[in-house]
Scaffold this active site. Structure first.
Site: not given
Length: 291
Positions: A130, A168, A216, A245, A262
């Site tokens: 990524k 990764q 959730r 975060r 984040e």
């Protein structure tokens, strides 16, 4: 009455994906602020006229990283911005993971392949490729060693666009225990969530992906909280964070590892945790009008 702007993206003809935004504007307004959402790239916005600009859902910024970085610096020079401009600048490049690992934070092992460097990909295990500047699983894909040629094509595409790749190992614990997102506001835990695996085998790197499947509520463990707090303590200039975060996964030994931190525009998932809205509102107001 403090004036507060919540910076977001322009969705064009589509409805905004930030369902928390109108709820937050209403809550701040009810608490006595003059609050509104503004597109971060709005040329008519008078950013200096606000007491605080909160970066909320600038979710197209990774496609325009240079432009966004310049906007953050400009706004930070005009008024108070959260998170602070130096922190945002540091966090927009995921090479920060290497810095956190060097500081002793348990982190998913990460290598970086910049344009022009050899495409050294793993040959003995599943892995993820990524970009160092990305969001929402953009240009992210999961590969087995047998898919080496496909991964090379992704690298070539990314390098042609000037993107540095990060590689990764695929952390298999994600398929069992998912990924946990611990949200902090004003330096204190706000709430936590758990989601399923985002990268399914065979999904093309340039395909649209749902970044938060099977989301959730979650009760974080002591070990997860310890890793999150170590990560936040290692952020340069992190004492001025309004929000954060911390995304965690389980390593091979079952212990939590940092996947990402984040600090720019994380989704707060207030729709999933409505009881957190008063604390978020209070923290934003306190940042806008420091005591």
């Amino acid at each position: 009455m403090p004036r507060i702007a919540l910076a977001t993206y322009d969705p064009g003809a589509e409805p905004s994906a930030d369902t928390d935004l109108p709820v937050l504007v209403r809550a701040l307004t009810a608490a006595g602020a003059e609050a509104e959402a503004r597109y971060w790239d709005d040329p008519d916005a008078d950013w200096g006229g606000y007491d605080l600009v909160v970066i909320r859902s600038t979710w197209d910024y990774s496609w325009r990283a240079g432009e966004f970085a310049a906007w953050v610096e400009r706004v930070g020079a005009l008024t108070r911005i959260a998170n602070p401009a130096p922190v945002v600048r540091w966090n927009t490049d995921k090479r920060y993971l290497g810095e956190l690992a060097a500081a002793g934070v348990p982190t998913v092992p990460t290598r970086y392949i910049a344009p022009g460097e050899p495409a050294d990909l793993p040959a003995g295990h599943e892995y993820v490729v990524k970009p160092t500047s990305g969001a929402g699983a953009r240009y992210a894909a999961r590969y087995t060693p047998a898919e080496h040629d496909t991964a090379l094509r992704q690298l070539a595409r990314m390098h042609a666009e000037g993107l540095t790749a990060m590689v990764q190992p695929y952390v298999r614990g994600i398929d069992v225990s998912g990924e946990r997102a611990l949200q902090f506001i004003g330096g204190r835990l706000l709430h936590a969530s758990r989601k399923g695996a985002v990268l399914t085998p065979g999904t093309p790197y340039d395909a649209d992906k749902w970044a938060h499947p099977d989301l959730r509520p979650w009760r974080p463990t002591d070990a997860e909280l310890a890793v999150a707090e170590r990560a936040l303590a290692a952020v340069p200039g992190g004492s001025g964070l309004l929000y954060a975060r911390v995304d965690l996964v389980d390593g091979e030994d079952g212990e939590p590892l940092l996947m990402e931190l984040e600090l720019v525009e994380p989704n707060w998932f207030l729709w999933l945790h409505p009881d957190s809205l008063p604390r978020v509102t209070e923290a934003i107001l306190a940042t806008a009008v420091p005591g």
